[in-house]
Structure formats: C-alpha cells, structure tokens
Design a protein around this motif. Structure first.
Motif, short mmCIF file in Angstrom:
data_model
loop_
_atom_site.label_atom_id
_atom_site.label_comp_id
_atom_site.label_asym_id
_atom_site.label_seq_id
_atom_site.Cartn_x
_atom_site.Cartn_y
_atom_site.Cartn_z
N ASP A 198 66.76 25.24 17.40
CA ASP A 198 67.54 24.10 16.93
C ASP A 198 66.60 23.15 16.20
O ASP A 198 65.37 23.24 16.33
N LEU A 199 67.17 22.22 15.45
CA LEU A 199 66.43 21.20 14.74
C LEU A 199 67.02 19.84 15.08
O LEU A 199 68.24 19.71 15.19
N GLN A 200 66.16 18.84 15.24
CA GLN A 200 66.65 17.50 15.56
C GLN A 200 65.74 16.46 14.95
O GLN A 200 64.51 16.59 15.00
N LEU A 201 66.33 15.44 14.35
CA LEU A 201 65.55 14.33 13.81
C LEU A 201 64.73 13.68 14.92
O LEU A 201 65.22 13.47 16.04
N TYR A 202 63.49 13.35 14.61
CA TYR A 202 62.67 12.63 15.58
C TYR A 202 61.56 11.89 14.83
O TYR A 202 60.88 12.48 13.98
N ASP A 203 61.41 10.62 15.15
CA ASP A 203 60.39 9.77 14.54
C ASP A 203 60.46 9.90 13.01
O ASP A 203 61.52 9.77 12.43
N GLU A 204 59.34 10.20 12.36
CA GLU A 204 59.31 10.31 10.90
C GLU A 204 59.57 11.73 10.42
O GLU A 204 59.51 12.00 9.22
N GLY A 205 59.82 12.64 11.35
CA GLY A 205 60.01 14.04 10.98
C GLY A 205 61.14 14.66 11.78
O GLY A 205 62.21 14.07 11.93
N PHE A 206 60.88 15.84 12.33
CA PHE A 206 61.92 16.54 13.09
C PHE A 206 61.27 17.43 14.14
O PHE A 206 60.08 17.78 14.06
N ALA A 207 62.08 17.78 15.13
CA ALA A 207 61.65 18.70 16.19
C ALA A 207 62.25 20.08 15.92
O ALA A 207 63.44 20.20 15.68
N LEU A 208 61.38 21.08 15.96
CA LEU A 208 61.81 22.48 15.92
C LEU A 208 61.86 22.93 17.38
O LEU A 208 60.83 23.06 18.04
N ILE A 209 63.07 23.13 17.90
CA ILE A 209 63.28 23.29 19.35
C ILE A 209 63.43 24.76 19.71
O ILE A 209 64.17 25.51 19.07
N PHE A 210 62.73 25.17 20.77
CA PHE A 210 62.71 26.57 21.23
C PHE A 210 63.44 26.71 22.57
O PHE A 210 63.70 25.71 23.26
N PRO A 211 63.74 27.94 22.97
CA PRO A 211 64.28 28.16 24.32
C PRO A 211 63.25 27.81 25.38
O PRO A 211 62.04 27.86 25.14
N GLY A 212 63.74 27.47 26.57
CA GLY A 212 62.88 27.20 27.72
C GLY A 212 63.11 28.26 28.78
O GLY A 212 62.93 29.45 28.55
N ASP A 213 63.57 27.81 29.97
CA ASP A 213 63.83 28.77 31.06
C ASP A 213 64.95 29.74 30.69
O ASP A 213 64.90 30.92 31.05
N ASP A 214 65.95 29.26 30.00
CA ASP A 214 66.99 30.14 29.47
C ASP A 214 66.51 30.61 28.11
O ASP A 214 66.49 29.85 27.14
N THR A 215 66.13 31.88 28.03
CA THR A 215 65.48 32.38 26.82
C THR A 215 66.46 32.63 25.68
O THR A 215 66.04 32.99 24.58
N LYS A 216 67.77 32.43 25.94
CA LYS A 216 68.75 32.75 24.90
C LYS A 216 69.55 31.54 24.44
O LYS A 216 70.65 31.66 23.94
#
Length: 551
Positions: A198-216
């Motif tokens: 997923d992608l989310q706005l954060y500060d002056e850029g963005f976060a590229l978000i990965f799976p955690g405990d749920d790998t899917k």
C-alpha cells in the motif's frame, strides 16, 4: 536426474529443472508464498536451475530472508512505476528510499513531481498494472567497471560511488523491462509475486507499506512520529557533512577527510547531549532521568556522558543501573522454554524500586542494592544515597519508559529518554541500511571482546533479543520525552576490522552461516577506518574497548 530431499522425502528431478518449477508443486502445502529456496545451506532465487543432488527447503514471505526479498522486489516495482509516470508526464523524477519505519519504507520524490493523494493513487494503479502483467525481474552479472559507467549514465551517482570501492570484479544488477537498479540481496522471479502493498502520504513524502504478521495484506501504517523526526534530523546531519551514503563515506576515507568527519560527528553528539542536560537542569522538579533503549544502543556510555554534562550544569547526577533491582535468580520468572526470563518486567523487584525511589524523594537516606550476577542474588554493600536539591538519579535499563516500573512516582519527577542507534547512512538511494544490522554488528564486537561470546552465539541469541525488544521496549518508545540517536556516521567502517574475523570463523554448516555471510557482504561495501583516533568517551568505545567509563 538429480535426487532432492524435500520436506523429509527424496524425489528425483530432471537436470535443468528450475527451483520455480519445483516450488510450484509444493506451494499448495504452504500457507505463505514461496519466494526463495535454501539448497545445501545456500540461498537461491527461484529462476535458478537445480545444480545437483542435495537437500532443499522453501523460503516464504514469513521467513526473514523471504520477507527481505519481497520488500526489495516491491521497492524495485515502485521505482519502475515512478519511472513510468514521470516519463508520461515528461518530468525527470527520482525517488529516494530513506528509512524503514512501522513495516514500511519512507520515500521522497525529487525532480518536480509533487506527492499528493492523486499522485499516490496513480502510482498504486501503475504498480498493480505491473503486478497483473507479471513482468520478469531479470538479473544479470556485469563487470564492476561497466556498472560504474552504466549508473553514471543513468545519473545514479550514489551507486557509481559505491561500486568504485567494491573489491568484487562483477556485480549483479536487476531490471524490470528497461529500468535497471542494483539491490543488496535476492529478488522474486517476477512482478506477479508482489500483490500485497500500500501507499500512504506521510510527512514530505510517502510510506511504501509491506505485509507484517499477515503476509497476504499490507500492515496498518502506524508511524512512530517522534522516532521519525529523529531519523529525519540524522539525515540532515549526514547531508550537512556531505555523507548520506556508503559511497560518500568511502570518498571521505580515501581522500583523507575521515578524521574531520569523526571530529564533527562527535561534536554534534556532544552538543546534543549538552542540550539535553540544559533541558533537564531547567526543570527543577525532575529527579529521575529514565533511560531505555534496545540492545547495543550505547545506553551506559550515554548515561555517563549525560551525567558529566549535568555536572557542568551544577547538578549532582547519580548513574544507577536498573539491573541492580533484579529479583534473586531463583525468583526470576521463566519463559515458555523454561529458561529464566531476565527481560520481562517481573524480573525486577518493582515494589522495592518504588519504595526506595519514594524514600529518596522524601529526602531519606537509602541503602542501594547491587545485583551480583555471579551468585544471582541482590547484595547491599553500603552504597547509601540521599537526594539534595541539586541531586538527580540517572536510571538506565530496558524498562525505563514503562510506567508500570515507576507507577508510584509523580509524573512530574520523571524525564524519559529513549536511545537507539538509528543510522543516517544508507547503502545508496534505494537500499536503506537496517538499524538492527548496525546494532547487531556492535553487539557481535562487544560480546566477543568483553563477554567471551562468539559471533555464532550472538547470532543464535539475536532473534530472542529482538522479540524481547518488540515486547518490552518498542511499544513505549513514543512515550519518551526525548529521543537520542547514538549512531555514528563512521562507525561501521571502524567496526568492520573487528567484526570480519569473527564472522569468517563461522563454519558453513552452522545455522548461523547465512546471516554471517550476509553481514560480511554488507561490510564489504565499507573501506576500513582505524580506531586510533576515536575519543575515549565515544559511544563506540563501549563496543571496541578503550572507554574512559566503566562500561
């Protein structure tokens, strides 16, 4: 035909069979996606052919190596999508991967493209299009000289610098179509594997978000805002010194500028500690400075240096290790494996700690305990304390930020400091350096030097240490009043000559060999720096020896 032992059974496969073809037959038996294989104690990418007889196991996105491969691959996918959008818009846009935070990478764009919700929707759509089309992630080996020229042509000066100092004559580069890059580690075979992000706005850029405990599915992004701003400040320090990548650090070493870098970095750190001391001195009601942080953060040296700065402010600090409040060993709780759990809060005598601290607040004299680690018992050796007007306790231990430890003390009397080694140095613009690797290398060197613990043993304990941090330290970090970054921009170049012999000593058939090999490859990026000119009060001395403090 080759005979492979897989999941306890021997099976034959024709020569030229790829690991991908074998993995397809077993994927239904596994809950998580297979992304790599371990063949005869060595990692392989799935598009490689089976080289002969041997034992094969599958590496999934739940495994440490598989998770890293997935993240690298998603990052390359994101870069390719940014490249496509910028080409369509006629704008030359570059993306920088700066920090790892909260199951995500924080990224920023340069070159005129603004990061907005609309842009991120476009970027996400383009990434999903590339996933649906299952573009191959191709790998090819080229000569180091060719790599330097190639990345210079593409304006990737960070990689150009990095490769100038590599001893290896050949480099592996990855590409999706005509977009190329270099990555520190293995990749998945094609973009079709990369469904979950997923992608989310954060500060002056963005976060590229990965799976955690749920790998899917992507994790919920919960950014540690205080920690992030410390990381951001560290990047600013690096940019001020002209060193924000390994290649730039190597330039400073090769050009004879490293002594100035060391002096400037230590001066910046001393100034920061001095400002913290000023802040404490301005708050007369503060009597307890609670310092906590993960392993190998330099807590002990920091507490001593802070104490000296507090003295310079006219205060009388008393450094105290919370370890002295351990319960007797026989009373220590045990973990799920039946081993003593020294990291849980209940391993400390919470009631005694609160009794003593409140007595000190009332102006009473308290006989302070000392924990004897050899006998496993608390002792009293006549260490009596009484707090006067300018006295302050500097308490250091992993539970310092947890209010359950100091539940009866007035909040106004406590000042909480979180310390960690949050390196501001990245390998290059697209390969951020995990802060845990920096701490691991610190610990390997310290364990061998001062505790007679081998690198293999340190690796074997590391996962357990990390679980303890996740449980007892990280949940409380954002509650700190102050955050302090103990990482030194030059430190991995100094630690390299200490760590490498210990890592080479780990045998190929040891379970810890793969991690040792990974760290050795990582250290190979750095030119070594001798430790002769490292200050005696430097946090780094806590790990390499020669500190003027009792650490």
């Amino acid at each position: 035909m080759y005979t492979l032992k897989i999941r306890g059974k021997e099976t034959e496969f024709p020569a030229h069979t790829t690991f991908f073809e074998i993995a397809e037959g077993y994927q239904g038996e596994l809950e998580d996606d297979i992304v790599l294989v371990l063949f005869n104690h060595k990692l392989y990418e799935l598009n490689k052919e089976v080289p002969g007889d041997g034992e094969l196991s599958f590496v999934t996105t739940r495994d440490k190596a598989g998770k890293k491969a997935y993240r690298r691959s998603v990052t390359l996918l994101m870069q390719r999508a940014v490249y496509n959008l910028s080409r369509e818009a006629g704008i030359q846009t570059r993306v920088r991967v700066l920090h790892s935070i909260s199951q995500a990478y924080y990224c920023e764009l340069s070159g005129g493209m603004q990061v907005t919700e609309a842009y991120l929707e476009q970027l996400k759509k383009e990434m999903h299009r590339l996933v649906a089309e299952k573009h191959p992630i191709e790998k090819r080996s080229i000569h180091a000289d060719e790599a330097v020229k190639l990345f210079a042509q593409h304006g990737m000066t960070d990689k150009e610098k990095l490769f100038r100092y590599r001893r290896s004559s050949r480099m592996n580069i990855y590409s999706i179509g005509n977009y190329i890059d270099y990555y520190y580690g293995y990749m998945v075979p094609d973009t079709g594997y990369l469904k979950y992000f997923d992608l989310q706005l954060y500060d002056e850029g963005f976060a590229l978000i990965f799976p955690g405990d749920d790998t899917k599915k992507p994790s919920e992004f919960q950014p540690p805002n205080k920690l992030f701003h410390v990381l951001k400040e560290s990047v600013e320090w690096g940019e001020m010194m002209g060193i924000n990548t390994v290649g730039a650090l190597n330039d400073a070493v090769s050009q004879g500028r490293i002594q100035d870098v060391i002096l400037v970095q230590e001066a910046l750190m001393e100034r920061k500690i001095g400002k913290i001391a000023e802040q404490i001195a301005e708050q007369e009601e503060k009597k307890f400075v609670m310092i906590a942080g993960p392993t190998s953060s330099g807590k002990t040296t920091f507490s001593h240096r802070l104490s000296i700065q507090l003295m310079a402010q006219g205060m009388h600090p008393h450094p105290i290790a919370l370890d002295d409040y351990y319960v007797n060993r026989v009373d220590t709780p045990r973990d799920e494996n039946g081993e003593y759990d020294y990291e849980c809060l209940e391993a400390l005598d919470i009631e005694l700690f609160n009794h003593d601290m409140n007595a000190l607040l009332r102006g009473e004299t308290v006989d302070m305990p000392t924990y004897n680690f050899k006998t496993g018992k608390r002792e009293y050796r006549g260490n009596k304390k009484k707090l006067g007007k300018n006295d302050i306790l500097v308490l250091e231990g992993i539970h310092g930020l947890n209010d359950r430890l100091s539940y009866s003390l007035p909040e106004s009397s406590k000042l909480k400091i979180y310390i960690s080694a949050l390196t501001q140095l990245n390998i290059d613009e697209h390969n951020c350096l995990p802060t845990t690797d920096g701490r691991l290398i610190r610990r390997i060197v310290r364990d061998a030097k001062s505790r007679n613990i081998s690198a293999r043993e340190t690796f074997a304990r590391w996962d357990s240490v990390r679980r303890g941090e996740e449980k007892h330290i990280f949940p409380f970090q954002e509650e700190a009043d102050i955050m302090f970054n103990s990482a030194l921009i030059y430190e991995l170049a100094v630690l390299k000559p200490y760590a490498e012999p210990m890592l080479f000593h780990i045998d190929r058939d040891c379970p810890e060999y793969l991690e040792a090999k990974r760290i050795l490859k990582f250290l190979d990026y750095f030119l070594p720096v001798p430790s002769d000119h490292i200050h005696q009060n430097s946090i780094l001395r806590e790990f390499i020896g020669g500190s003027c403090f009792q650490v």
